[in-house]
Design an enzyme around this catalytic site. Structure first.
Site, PDB file in Angstrom:
ATOM      1  N   HIS A 169       0.845  -1.403  -0.164  1.00 51.40           N
ATOM      2  CA  HIS A 169      -0.018   0.182  -0.058  1.00 51.40           C
ATOM      3  C   HIS A 169       0.999   1.214  -0.040  1.00 51.40           C
ATOM      4  O   HIS A 169       0.599   2.279  -0.807  1.00 51.40           O
ATOM      5  CB  HIS A 169      -0.870   0.256   1.253  1.00 51.40           C
ATOM      6  CG  HIS A 169      -1.816  -1.301   1.537  1.00 51.40           C
ATOM      7  ND1 HIS A 169      -2.842  -1.282   0.721  1.00 51.40           N
ATOM      8  CD2 HIS A 169      -1.581  -2.177   2.208  1.00 51.40           C
ATOM      9  CE1 HIS A 169      -3.505  -2.574   1.045  1.00 51.40           C
ATOM     10  NE2 HIS A 169      -2.748  -3.067   1.927  1.00 51.40           N
TER      11      HIS A 169
HETATM   12  C1  BDR Z   1      -2.610   0.778   5.523  1.00 55.91           C
HETATM   13  O1  BDR Z   1      -2.628   0.073   6.537  1.00 55.91           O
HETATM   14  C2  BDR Z   1      -1.384  -0.060   7.186  1.00 55.91           C
HETATM   15  O2  BDR Z   1      -1.318  -1.364   7.993  1.00 55.91           O
HETATM   16  C3  BDR Z   1      -0.551  -0.174   6.224  1.00 55.91           C
HETATM   17  O3  BDR Z   1       0.904   0.285   6.647  1.00 55.91           O
HETATM   18  C4  BDR Z   1      -0.874   0.991   5.409  1.00 55.91           C
HETATM   19  O4  BDR Z   1      -0.702   2.443   5.640  1.00 55.91           O
HETATM   20  C5  BDR Z   1      -3.159  -0.210   4.766  1.00 55.91           C
HETATM   21  O5  BDR Z   1      -4.615  -0.066   4.885  1.00 55.91           O
END
Ligand code: BDR
Ligand code: CA
Length: 316
Positions: free
Chosen positions: A244
């Site tokens: 992500h």
């Molecule tokens: C986001 O949530 C976190 O666990 C990850 O680092 C990312 O920023 C994804 O939903």
């Protein structure tokens, strides 16, 4: 808001950025990408926030990654230890109890910087109006507090690239994405601030998967950075997990790999069932549109570019 929007200066290359994050495995890889791209991005600082794991881990985790990448010139500053109103919810099921499970990284060298991330963000951006971009890849608490302290900051920040939210389904609840769910009130403040926002949400980040054959390419690099990435991704959610946060940095380097639409984004803060949901209305003209929202990704192009950048690290 009554403060005038400044006329932006010409873009500066390398582009000065601040990365606000909660490392976190995908945060760590986003930092690696940024540090490996110094001809395009000048990382002024890494600021940390409570999110994937508590602040007392996200701050040293950022320093551990900085040490690995040989980026000792970049300050790491701790910010807010909790969301504005809600109790902190972490994601150690995905990132491990340390936040960087499988990284094999030693403890951070040196000691923590004693400056507060919110003060530093506010004062640094104010001193260079229209120049600094913030890539925010954790809960938005630090930015929200800075914006409450100084609303004009919304127009002094060049742009905020946010990993968070979704037009479609969430990932912590059926409706909400993790970063917005952890601190929905902060997300609301940021989206209503008037800042220029690009939202890299789950709709596009779910396409940025670390497929097994790509991981083999990274493993073959056989460097400390590559071993760290492969080790962490073995522990990161399910096989082929989505990178992500990496997309927020990638958007600054290779925006042509993604498509964006001007949208109206509103954050739910009241309904306990859907709290943290981002309601995204597409096809909205300015000034109603408050964000450019990412939808489509050239995923093979993304993986190839990331592999090339990770391949820049030698035996640091
Ligand atoms: C986001 O949530 C976190 O666990 C990850 O680092 C990312 O920023 C994804 O939903
Ligand atoms: Ca994150």
């Amino acid at each position: 808001m009554s403060v005038p929007r400044p006329i932006l200066p010409e873009p500066i290359i390398p582009r000065p950025i601040i990365i606000d994050c909660d490392p976190g495995i995908d945060d760590a890889i986003a930092l690696m990408l940024a540090f490996a791209s110094s001809e395009t991005l000048e990382v002024l600082a890494v600021t940390t926030v409570a999110g994937n794991v508590p602040l007392h881990l996200t701050e040293p985790n950022a320093r551990r990654v900085r040490d690995l990448c040989g980026a000792s010139q970049v300050p790491v500053l701790a910010g807010c230890p909790r969301p504005l109103l809600r109790r902190l919810v972490t994601a150690d099921d995905i990132h491990g109890a340390s936040g960087l499970e499988g990284s094999g990284l030693p403890p951070a060298r040196g000691t923590a910087d004693t400056r507060h991330a919110v003060d530093w963000l506010r004062d640094t951006i104010r001193a260079r109006p229209g120049e600094i971009t913030v890539a925010a890849v954790g809960p938005l608490t630090n930015l929200a507090v800075a914006l409450v302290q100084r609303p004009e900051l919304a127009y002094e920040i060049r742009e905020i690239i946010i990993m968070g939210g979704a037009a479609g389904a969430g990932n912590v609840t059926p409706d909400a994405e993790f970063n917005f769910h952890v601190d929905p009130h902060a997300a609301r403040i940021v989206f209503e601030s008037g800042a220029s926002i690009t939202m890299v949400g789950l709709d596009i980040t779910r396409q940025a998967r670390a497929l097994p054959e790509w991981l083999q390419t990274i493993a073959a690099l056989d460097t400390p950075v590559a071993r760290c990435v492969v080790g962490m991704l073995a522990h990161y959610g399910s096989v082929g997990g989505s990178l992500h946060d990496v997309l927020a940095v990638m958007q600054l380097l290779r925006p042509e790999l993604m498509t964006f639409e001007a949208c109206r984004v509103e954050i739910e803060i009241e309904d306990p069932e859907t709290i943290g949901k981002s309601r995204v209305t597409r096809g909205v003209p300015p000034p109603e549109a408050n964000a450019q929202v990412g939808f489509a990704l050239d995923a093979p192009g993304f993986r190839a570019f990331l592999a090339e950048r990770l391949g820049r690290y030698g035996a640091v």
